[in-house]
Design a protein around this motif. Structure first.
Motif: not given
Lengths: 315, 515
Positions: B64-69, B172-177
């Motif tokens: 749920l977090a933005g991670r490169l992996g 919508f930034d939240l929805f994107e994530y």
């Protein structure tokens, strides 16, 4: 032999106990912790602290150490903080890769090392000796990663004869697996071989001047018999010690060669666990590496005793 | 006689060994041919395997977090309610439609019908509520948005209403994530043993730190994917990654060394795909001299040769801007992009006026190769204008630790991923801008300008509010945007129809590969 092993036991246990303390403390001296890795760089202090508490990293150090050591003594190696999987499963999943590479690299190392050593220690002609010396010097001066890169460029990119990235376990497909294994094993073997050959070559040359060699020659033994039966056998001692040390290193994981050939052995696992501050994993990998080194030394002593009757294990 | 037999046995063994070796190289199965064949698939309808080499391991526990992996696989296994298009307008994905209330204090969402999790269980509004609750507890960069919800009310099997006490323009930034996770198997995310979403690929296996495999989801609610499977190889070593791509083992490289990317860009068999990038700020601590004086902070802005840094270190990926926002994000104030031009003479004059000339400035730098290169030029720039900067490189882990503790010192150079997020989200997710930042900067005016941005109810109002906020940040100069660098992935031309989301995640549901 049993008495020898029993006598060694206390010192082995002492080494392992000291290692457990060092392995536990050393990663904790480095900045950061597993909670930091899990939380990521943009995390808030609250997010990181919540993770730290859930991992039990907020407890006193000696409590953490005793909990871990108690688990290890009961056969529970712990759970990786980062991967959430049991440390033993993670290590076992990488074991085959490391063993395959270490075994084949050891074979290459022994064959090339002893081969060059015998050649250098036997040849009387000046050009022959120069050729062996040159080969030895070149190999000594070329680190494993450079040998690996040269092999990759030559046999993996220019002439695409062998795969240079990834691996297939031999247990899954031996025919394909060996092709993935050849280049990294050869790179490792070539890098480790010259130190063995140098040692053997020097010892063989000095052994050739011994009286028992003159006696064998006087009795009419063939040069081949003198080399292999008399000179080589008595000269192998130092080389065996060197081989024992090298094999121990290889089984501990070949970090650089694994990295450039994208193999996933214990070496890479160690690098990843150190980078991620995965204490549980680092601790067991360090303990394992020390245990392998101790065992390889024991085996070396046993082989030495078998080769040379003057060496007595019980003395 | 025995000697002859022994020699004969030795010779036989040597010959057998050589034959075995030769067979293994030239024998029936060739590993090289197998690697090449594994990516075969001449037409979009054909089968194939896509292999991705990436520097970071996958992180199912942090999905749920933005991670490169997670960029290579997460959007293929999980799906979100909406997804931004090229114009950053939200488009339906798991949400069929939505309506923001007139008072902007709630949003009603209607889900697509007939969507099932890969376990076979239908996805419902309860799963969406569960996923949003789960996100609040995660280390996601957008968790703070979900914390603003006053309630998530499930009004039917496929309908729900999210309520908030203040308008949330960046919802919508939240929805994107916010990937919608299966509440029955969410515990399996912790160790990657059960990873179940609604996406076009099933999560088959993961060998931590080594490899992950996805296979086609034949029961996917949308058009069936072409690829049989996706293999993700974790390759930390830059040389090994280059080898993996050059030897055709992998069609995509994520996280490749910038120098290697430049060399691959000139290779006709590959292309370089630009994705959402990163910003390299220079933070200035207002509680420590000389940066307690506004003039000294502004002087630093004039002292930095941004164009040189962008060109010299990042080449084509470098973006020269004084702002910390993604240049493609809505309302980006382009006219402020070059607010501070490189003017060392002016910088020197301002520093003298501030009495800061000759002041020692320790700069804590995160120990990543590009960061240290940027820091070296910054150091030289600051020396030229009369400061005495000293670089203190901290390993990533150590840097993160003191960054979170707010103890980075007089000046510091972190690295922030922009992750395709808009300014209204970045101002709360970037450690350099949010409350508690390491510059120790916070004023009522800053708070008011941030509030205005969040309260903007039209695109024009948003642009105006962002302009004012950006102008204020530039004026106060507590954090200096040194340079931005685009994310760059190397993609073999044998891979087609790859889609990269605004947050740089790969969507391979239409992808196929050929030679």
């Amino acid at each position: 032999m049993l008495r020898f092993l029993v006598k060694k036991l206390p010192s082995i246990l002492l080494v392992l106990f000291a290692t457990s303390i060092i392995a536990f403390l050393l990663p904790r001296f480095a900045p950061g912790d597993p909670a930091q890795t899990i939380a990521g760089p943009d995390a808030t202090a609250e997010q990181t602290e919540a993770i730290r508490q859930s991992l039990g990293l907020d407890r006193p150090l000696f409590v953490q150490y005793l909990t871990w050591l108690g688990g290890v003594l009961r056969g529970h190696l712990g759970t990786s903080y980062i991967f959430n999987r049991s440390v033993s499963d993670l290590i076992l999943s990488r074991m085959e890769s490391t063993i395959e590479l270490a075994v084949l690299a050891s074979v290459f190392m022994i064959l090339i090392g002893i081969g060059l050593g015998v050649l250098g220690g036997s040849t009387r002609s000046r050009p022959g000796r120069m050729a062996v010396d040159t080969a030895n010097t070149l190999l000594l001066a070329t680190p494993a990663f450079l040998v690996g890169l040269l092999l990759i460029v030559l046999l993996g990119v220019t002439w695409r004869l062998l795969p240079v990235s990834g691996e297939v376990p031999l247990s899954e497909n031996p025919e394909i697996g060996i092709q993935y294994l050849l280049l990294p094993a050869l790179a490792l073997g070539l890098a480790h071989a010259p130190s063995i050959s140098r040692l053997l070559q020097t010892t063989m040359r000095s052994t050739r001047g011994e009286e028992f060699v003159d006696l064998a020659r006087a009795k009419g033994a063939s040069p081949r018999r003198i080399t292999f039966r008399h000179v080589l056998r008595t000269s192998l001692g130092a080389a065996v010690v060197a081989i024992g040390i090298r094999v121990g290193e290889l089984f501990g994981g070949a970090i650089i060669i694994e990295a450039i050939f994208a193999r996933n052995g214990l070496g890479q696992l160690a690098v990843q666990s150190v980078n991620a501050r995965d204490y549980q994993l680092v601790q067991i990998l360090v303990m394992g590496a020390v245990l392998v080194a101790v065992l390889s030394q024991l085996v070396t002593e046993l082989i030495l005793a078998a080769l040379d009757p003057r060496v007595r294990l019980d003395a | 006689m025995r000697e002859v037999q022994r020699r004969s046995r030795v010779r036989s063994a040597v010959v057998a060994g050589a034959v075995a070796l030769a067979l293994s190289v030239t024998g029936c199965q060739s590993a090289v041919k197998q690697q090449e064949a594994s990516s075969a698939g001449a037409k979009p309808t054909d089968v194939g395997v896509l292999t991705i080499a990436q520097a970071s391991d996958i992180q199912p526990n942090n999905v749920l977090a933005g991670r490169l992996g997670n960029a290579s696989w997460a959007a293929n296994v999980f799906e979100t309610l909406t997804r931004y298009d090229d114009q950053r307008k939200p488009q339906p994905l798991l949400a069929k439609e939505w309506k923001v209330a007139d008072d902007k204090l709630s949003i009603s969402v209607t889900l697509r019908e007939g969507v099932t999790f890969q376990s076979g269980r239908p996805m419902t509004a309860d799963d969406v509520k569960f996923s949003l609750d789960h996100l609040v507890k995660s280390s996601s960069q957008v968790a703070f948005i979900a914390k603003k919800f006053s309630s998530v009310d499930v009004t039917g099997p496929t309908t729900l209403t999210i309520r908030f006490s203040k308008p949330i323009p960046n919802i919508f930034d939240l929805f994107e994530y916010a990937f919608i996770v299966d509440k029955d198997s969410v515990k399996g995310l912790a160790d990657g043993s059960k990873v179940i979403g609604t996406g076009p690929f099933l999560f088959k296996s993961w060998s931590p730190g080594s490899e992950a495999q996805l296979v086609r989801n034949d029961k996917y609610w949308g058009p069936k994917p072409h690829l049989d499977s996706i293999t993700i190889a974790v390759i930390n070593d830059s040389t090994a990654m280059l080898n993996a791509v050059r030897s055709n083992r992998s069609q995509i490289a994520i996280g490749m060394n910038p120098v290697d990317i430049q060399s691959m860009a000139s290779n006709s068999a590959f292309s370089v795909v630009n994705t959402s990038g990163s910003v390299y700020p220079l933070g200035l601590n207002l509680t420590q001299p000389p940066f307690d004086k506004l003039e000294a902070r502004q002087a630093v802005n004039y002292a930095i040769d941004r164009a040189r840094i962008a060109k010299q270190i990042f080449g084509a990926a470098g973006v020269v801007t004084d702002l910390l926002w993604d240049p493609t994000s809505p309302g980006y104030p382009k006219d402020l992009e070059q607010r501070y031009t490189y003017d060392p003479a002016k910088a020197k004059q301002m520093l003298t006026a501030a009495g800061a000339e000759g002041t020692a400035v320790p700069i804590t730098v995160i120990g990543l190769p590009q960061n240290t290169s940027v820091a070296e030029i910054v150091r030289r720039n600051l020396e030229e204008v009369g400061l005495k900067p000293v670089i203190k490189v901290q390993e990533t882990q150590g840097f993160d630790q003191i960054q979170i503790a707010g103890k980075l010192g007089t000046a510091f150079m972190p690295l922030h991923g922009l992750n395709g997020l808009g300014a209204s989200t970045l101002m709360d997710s970037l450690p350099s801008l949010r409350r508690g930042n390491s510059s120790k900067f916070w004023t009522d005016e800053y708070q008011a300008l941030r509030n205005n941005l969040l309260a903007a109810d039209t695109d024009a109002a948003y642009a105006t509010a962002l302009h004012k906020l950006s102008e204020y940040i530039l004026d106060q100069a507590f954090t200096v945007a040194v340079v931005q660098a685009l994310g760059q992935n190397v993609v073999a031309k044998s891979a087609h129809e790859l889609t990269w989301t605004s947050r740089s995640y790969l969507d391979a549901k239409s992808a196929y590969v050929d030679h």
